[in-house]
Design a protein around this motif. Structure first.
Motif, short mmCIF file in Angstrom:
data_model
loop_
_atom_site.label_atom_id
_atom_site.label_comp_id
_atom_site.label_asym_id
_atom_site.label_seq_id
_atom_site.Cartn_x
_atom_site.Cartn_y
_atom_site.Cartn_z
N GLY A 73 0.77 -1.29 0.25
CA GLY A 73 -0.22 -0.04 0.00
C GLY A 73 0.79 1.40 -0.55
N LEU A 74 0.27 2.55 0.10
CA LEU A 74 1.10 3.71 0.48
C LEU A 74 1.56 3.55 2.10
CD1 LEU A 74 -2.07 6.17 -1.12
CD2 LEU A 74 0.90 4.74 -2.56
N ARG A 75 2.70 3.62 1.68
CA ARG A 75 3.47 3.75 3.47
C ARG A 75 3.53 5.40 4.20
NH1 ARG A 75 8.57 4.08 5.22
NH2 ARG A 75 8.99 2.40 7.74
N LEU A 76 3.17 5.50 4.83
CA LEU A 76 3.10 6.94 5.42
C LEU A 76 4.19 6.60 6.87
CD1 LEU A 76 2.17 9.96 5.70
CD2 LEU A 76 0.25 9.11 7.10
N PHE A 77 3.64 6.22 7.45
CA PHE A 77 4.66 5.32 8.90
C PHE A 77 5.21 4.12 8.57
CE2 PHE A 77 2.70 9.02 9.97
CZ PHE A 77 4.22 9.95 10.12
N LYS A 78 5.88 2.98 9.54
CA LYS A 78 6.40 2.27 9.50
C LYS A 78 5.19 1.33 11.07
CE LYS A 78 9.59 -0.64 11.70
NZ LYS A 78 10.78 -0.95 13.22
N ASP A 79 4.90 0.38 9.98
CA ASP A 79 3.72 -0.82 9.54
C ASP A 79 2.69 0.20 9.54
OD1 ASP A 79 4.91 -2.10 10.47
OD2 ASP A 79 4.95 -1.64 12.67
N LEU A 80 2.50 1.62 9.09
CA LEU A 80 0.98 2.36 8.73
C LEU A 80 0.63 2.55 7.35
CD1 LEU A 80 -1.46 2.88 10.01
CD2 LEU A 80 -0.26 5.08 10.59
N PHE A 122 -0.05 -0.36 -6.77
CA PHE A 122 0.34 -1.77 -5.87
C PHE A 122 0.96 -3.11 -6.98
CE2 PHE A 122 -2.67 -0.27 -2.94
CZ PHE A 122 -2.15 1.31 -2.80
N ILE A 123 0.80 -2.98 -7.92
CA ILE A 123 1.83 -3.85 -8.90
C ILE A 123 2.62 -3.04 -9.65
CG2 ILE A 123 0.71 -4.85 -10.87
CD1 ILE A 123 -1.86 -4.71 -10.28
N SER A 124 4.11 -4.05 -9.65
CA SER A 124 4.85 -3.49 -9.64
C SER A 124 5.15 -4.73 -11.24
CB SER A 124 6.82 -2.93 -9.20
OG SER A 124 7.72 -3.21 -9.55
N SER A 125 5.83 -4.10 -12.52
CA SER A 125 5.97 -4.70 -13.30
C SER A 125 8.00 -4.28 -14.01
CB SER A 125 4.86 -4.97 -14.26
OG SER A 125 5.21 -3.98 -14.92
N GLN A 126 7.95 -5.34 -14.94
CA GLN A 126 9.84 -5.37 -15.12
C GLN A 126 9.48 -3.80 -16.28
OE1 GLN A 126 11.40 -8.18 -17.97
NE2 GLN A 126 13.60 -8.11 -18.09
N GLY A 127 10.53 -2.70 -15.52
CA GLY A 127 10.29 -1.41 -16.14
C GLY A 127 9.71 -0.26 -15.77
N LYS A 128 8.68 -1.18 -15.17
CA LYS A 128 7.51 0.24 -14.12
C LYS A 128 7.75 0.00 -12.89
CE LYS A 128 3.19 0.06 -12.78
NZ LYS A 128 1.63 -0.35 -13.04
N LYS A 129 8.54 1.53 -12.54
CA LYS A 129 8.62 1.63 -10.80
C LYS A 129 6.63 2.11 -9.91
CE LYS A 129 13.12 4.06 -12.33
NZ LYS A 129 14.15 5.06 -11.93
N TYR A 130 6.77 2.24 -8.73
CA TYR A 130 6.10 2.08 -7.76
C TYR A 130 6.01 3.78 -8.23
CZ TYR A 130 5.47 -2.13 -5.79
OH TYR A 130 5.73 -3.22 -6.20
N ILE A 131 4.54 4.08 -8.45
CA ILE A 131 4.25 5.70 -8.20
C ILE A 131 4.82 6.23 -6.82
CG2 ILE A 131 1.88 5.09 -7.36
CD1 ILE A 131 1.05 7.39 -9.43
N ARG A 132 4.66 7.78 -7.30
CA ARG A 132 4.98 7.75 -5.98
C ARG A 132 4.06 9.17 -5.93
NH1 ARG A 132 9.18 9.09 -2.06
NH2 ARG A 132 10.39 10.78 -1.33
#
Length: 389
Positions: A205-212, A225-235
């Motif tokens: 998921g979207l990590r705001l703090f540790k374990d949250l 929340f899906i990562s594939s080859q050549g695709k980076k996670y969104i920020r």
């Protein structure tokens, strides 16, 4: 004109300023009704933000104020430190409210409170926060209708014959002077007034703090929340209230979307103070547990060595030629024998149950089949232990 109020237990901070600013754009009829007060819209018609905010030196500084400036084009001005005269109208209104409530307010603290032998006025308090807020609303309505005797002369205002009360001057100014007010969606203003943090999406998921971690329908639809080859996670940018982390707002393509914690998130960390305390507590526990963890590891290693040593001694006695290739023959058959023996040991029938009668279609065939299986097992056992019978 009092445009908005906030009554709470927060000290002078951006948290209290945020609540007062939000009240500026709130529907005052609905707001007053929450505290049991019925008013008409014309009695408190403010639903806008001004062009300029004048605040104390510390409350409106930082990232939150920059968000207001960037998104809504509102100018932020701050008074000098320890210069109450920089916002004299506001300070005078506080004094007026005190004078208005002092004669009737139980628990109002007078100047002799700290004198030796002085009365402890705090013990006279009778009102809760909701009841006190209702008094502030009543005082605000009364103030907005109060005649201003020293208002600056204006020829157009004089010709219009408008009664010089804050609420009537407000209405006249909106109609004739247009005013420098901004209509702002309340949800967008809420998000702009919160704290902001850049976060990255991950499989959890979207990590705001540790374990949250947080999730929202839009994230699932867009595949954040899906990562594939050549695709980076969104920020993304997340807006949150440190006092309550049970809901945050994710900014995506210029709009804010509500997000909630994932099921795997730690539900005891919905408050930022809890997050900080919980993380420090875990660090202290981990630090203090290192010696215990080391002792447990040493005991486990000693137990492992002891079991292996005893098993090796017993095997050396039973096995005559450990390297003989004959030992590798019939491994599958031997495994089946041991499995049957093990199953008999692990069998645990219910004590009070009675065996059910099984009726076979062909009793003779079933009997012969059982005898054949038993005979094969007997031969395998004899072969294993080198017995003729």
């Amino acid at each position: 004109m009092v445009a908005g109020i906030y009554v709470g237990l927060e000290g002078p901070s951006m948290a209290s300023a945020r609540m007062a600013i939000l009240n500026c754009v709130a529907d005052k009829v609905e707001f007053s009704a929450k505290y049991g007060i019925e008013i008409h819209e014309e009695e408190w018609p403010v639903k806008n933000l001004p062009k300029v905010f004048l605040a104390d030196n510390g409350e409106m500084k930082g990232v939150t104020a920059e968000n207001i400036i960037q998104q809504f084009g509102i100018e932020i001005q701050t008074a000098g430190s320890y210069r109450a005269d920089g916002k004299g109208i506001v300070e005078r209104h506080f004094r007026t409210m005190h004078d208005y409530m002092k004669p009737e307010m139980p628990g109002f603290v007078l100047p002799d409170f700290r004198q030796r032998g002085g009365h402890d006025y705090r013990l006279d308090g009778k009102l809760n926060l909701k009841e006190f807020t209702a008094l502030i609303i009543e005082s605000t309505i009364e103030h907005n209708k109060k005649l201003i005797t020293n208002y600056t002369f204006d020829i157009k205002l004089a010709e219009s014959g408008v009664l010089e009360t804050p609420v009537e001057l407000w209405k006249w100014g909106i109609k004739n002077r247009s005013g420098n007010f901004k209509a702002v969606p309340e949800d967008q203003l809420k998000a702009a007034l919160l704290k902001h943090k850049k976060v990255s999406a991950s499989r959890r998921g979207l990590r705001l703090f540790k374990d949250l971690y947080y999730t929202l329908p839009l994230a699932m639809a867009e595949g954040w929340f899906i990562s594939s080859q050549g695709k980076k996670y969104i920020r993304l940018d997340i807006a949150y209230d440190p006092r309550d982390l049970s809901e945050v707002y994710v900014k995506y393509k210029g709009k804010y979307h509500s997000a909630v914690p994932t099921p795997s998130s730690d539900k005891f960390k919905y408050f930022l103070e809890d997050c900080v305390f919980y993380d420090k507590l875990k660090q202290r526990q981990a630090k203090g547990y290192k010696s215990v963890e080391f002792d447990n590891m040493v005991k486990a290693q000693e137990s492992l060595k002891r079991v292996i040593s005893e098993a090796s001694k017993e095997a050396d006695v039973q096995i005559i030629d450990p390297k003989s290739p004959k030992r590798a023959k019939n491994i599958r058959d031997n495994r089946e024998i041991e499995k049957t023996v093990q199953r008999q040991k692990e069998k645990s029938p219910l004590k009070e149950s009675e065996p059910a009668e099984v009726i076979s279609i062909d009793r003779q065939e079933t009997t012969n089949s059982k005898k054949a299986v038993a005979e094969r097992l007997r031969k395998l056992r004899n072969k294993k232990f080198n017995r003729d019978d």
